[in-house]
Design an enzyme around this catalytic site. Structure first.
Site, PDB file in Angstrom:
ATOM      1  N   ASP A 118      -6.229  -5.603  -2.751  1.00 23.36           N
ATOM      2  CA  ASP A 118      -4.849  -6.058  -2.916  1.00 23.36           C
ATOM      3  C   ASP A 118      -4.729  -7.063  -4.057  1.00 23.36           C
ATOM      4  O   ASP A 118      -3.748  -7.053  -4.787  1.00 23.36           O
ATOM      5  CB  ASP A 118      -4.326  -6.640  -1.612  1.00 23.36           C
ATOM      6  CG  ASP A 118      -4.233  -5.583  -0.521  1.00 23.36           C
ATOM      7  OD1 ASP A 118      -4.139  -4.383  -0.860  1.00 23.36           O
ATOM      8  OD2 ASP A 118      -4.265  -5.951   0.663  1.00 23.36           O
TER       9      ASP A 118
ATOM     10  N   HIS B 120       0.809  -1.216   0.000  1.00 24.44           N
ATOM     11  CA  HIS B 120       0.000   0.000   0.000  1.00 24.44           C
ATOM     12  C   HIS B 120       0.844   1.269   0.000  1.00 24.44           C
ATOM     13  O   HIS B 120       1.930   1.306   0.563  1.00 24.44           O
ATOM     14  CB  HIS B 120      -0.896   0.040   1.245  1.00 24.44           C
ATOM     15  CG  HIS B 120      -1.844  -1.100   1.334  1.00 24.44           C
ATOM     16  ND1 HIS B 120      -2.289  -1.588   2.538  1.00 24.44           N
ATOM     17  CD2 HIS B 120      -2.445  -1.858   0.385  1.00 24.44           C
ATOM     18  CE1 HIS B 120      -3.118  -2.591   2.323  1.00 24.44           C
ATOM     19  NE2 HIS B 120      -3.222  -2.782   1.033  1.00 24.44           N
TER      20      HIS B 120
ATOM     21  N   LYS C 217       5.252   5.690   8.096  1.00 28.51           N
ATOM     22  CA  LYS C 217       4.653   4.755   9.050  1.00 28.51           C
ATOM     23  C   LYS C 217       5.712   4.223   9.998  1.00 28.51           C
ATOM     24  O   LYS C 217       6.804   3.855   9.580  1.00 28.51           O
ATOM     25  CB  LYS C 217       4.025   3.566   8.307  1.00 28.51           C
ATOM     26  CG  LYS C 217       2.901   3.946   7.376  1.00 28.51           C
ATOM     27  CD  LYS C 217       2.379   2.746   6.607  1.00 28.51           C
ATOM     28  CE  LYS C 217       1.277   3.166   5.654  1.00 28.51           C
ATOM     29  NZ  LYS C 217       0.823   2.032   4.836  1.00 28.51           N
TER      30      LYS C 217
ATOM     31  N   TYR D 164       0.476   0.651  13.931  1.00 22.65           N
ATOM     32  CA  TYR D 164       1.336   1.618  13.250  1.00 22.65           C
ATOM     33  C   TYR D 164       0.813   3.031  13.388  1.00 22.65           C
ATOM     34  O   TYR D 164      -0.374   3.283  13.426  1.00 22.65           O
ATOM     35  CB  TYR D 164       1.578   1.251  11.792  1.00 22.65           C
ATOM     36  CG  TYR D 164       0.368   1.086  10.909  1.00 22.65           C
ATOM     37  CD1 TYR D 164       0.042   2.049   9.963  1.00 22.65           C
ATOM     38  CD2 TYR D 164      -0.417  -0.057  10.988  1.00 22.65           C
ATOM     39  CE1 TYR D 164      -1.045   1.882   9.120  1.00 22.65           C
ATOM     40  CE2 TYR D 164      -1.500  -0.233  10.152  1.00 22.65           C
ATOM     41  CZ  TYR D 164      -1.815   0.746   9.219  1.00 22.65           C
ATOM     42  OH  TYR D 164      -2.892   0.584   8.389  1.00 22.65           O
TER      43      TYR D 164
END
Length: 183
Positions: free
Chosen positions: A170, A64, A73, A133
């Site tokens: 995905d 992503h 992140k 995250y």
């Protein structure tokens, strides 16, 4: 210093290992300290959002990124183990299309800093995994993109036999060659 920071083959991507204090009662560590992060990882980072996911063995999330509002992140695992992957998608980078993979687990307490300009994903290796995250920008679904997990141009060596469990977005990911990436 309460953390050890190691650069990876993608030098902007860093492995962060906190100092863990443990005894018969369990353990304690600082999972984030803004002063230490700025001093040893990257200055000027402000985290705006925290995310938490739980997934089962064989689930692969990613790769992503956001085409606008790129997110940095800071990722870690608090249950189980994952194989965490980062791909450089900055077209001007000499490492464009290169990837690194790092095992993150509840046992090793490792964190990974993924700066803006990189695609990110992970594969769950344990029965289940909880993945936390922090992000430097908000999630904008209209700007989110996904590069297909098995793109032969990138060549990630995922530690899996057979097909992973994927979300529809995905499974419909594009190749790096067709992806809109960063200049």
């Amino acid at each position: 210093m309460a953390i050890q920071v190691t650069a990876t083959a993608l030098p902007e991507v860093k492995i962060i290992e906190p100092k863990v204090f443990g005894d018969a009662r369990g353990f304690f560590y600082e999972s984030f300290n803004a002063r230490e992060f700025a001093e040893h990882v990257e200055k000027g980072v402000e985290f705006l959002q925290d995310n938490h996911s739980r997934s089962s063995r064989g689930v692969l999330r990613g790769l992503h990124y956001q085409i606008e509002h790129a997110q940095g992140k800071l990722v870690r695992v608090v249950e189980g183990e994952v194989f965490d992957v980062v791909v450089d998608i900055r077209q001007s980078s000499p490492r464009f299309g290169k990837w690194i993979g790092v095992n993150l687990s509840v046992d090793n307490h490792r964190q990974l800093w993924v700066p803006p300009g990189f695609a990110h994903g992970f594969l769950v290796l344990s029965e289940s995994a909880q993945f936390l995250y922090k992000t430097t920008d908000y999630w904008y679904p209209e700007h989110e993109r996904s590069i297909i997990w098995n793109d032969t141009e990138i060549g990630v060596e995922w530690p899996i036999e057979g097909e992973p469990v994927l979300a529809a977005k995905d499974a419909a990911g594009t190749t790096l060659a067709r992806a809109k990436t960063y200049e």
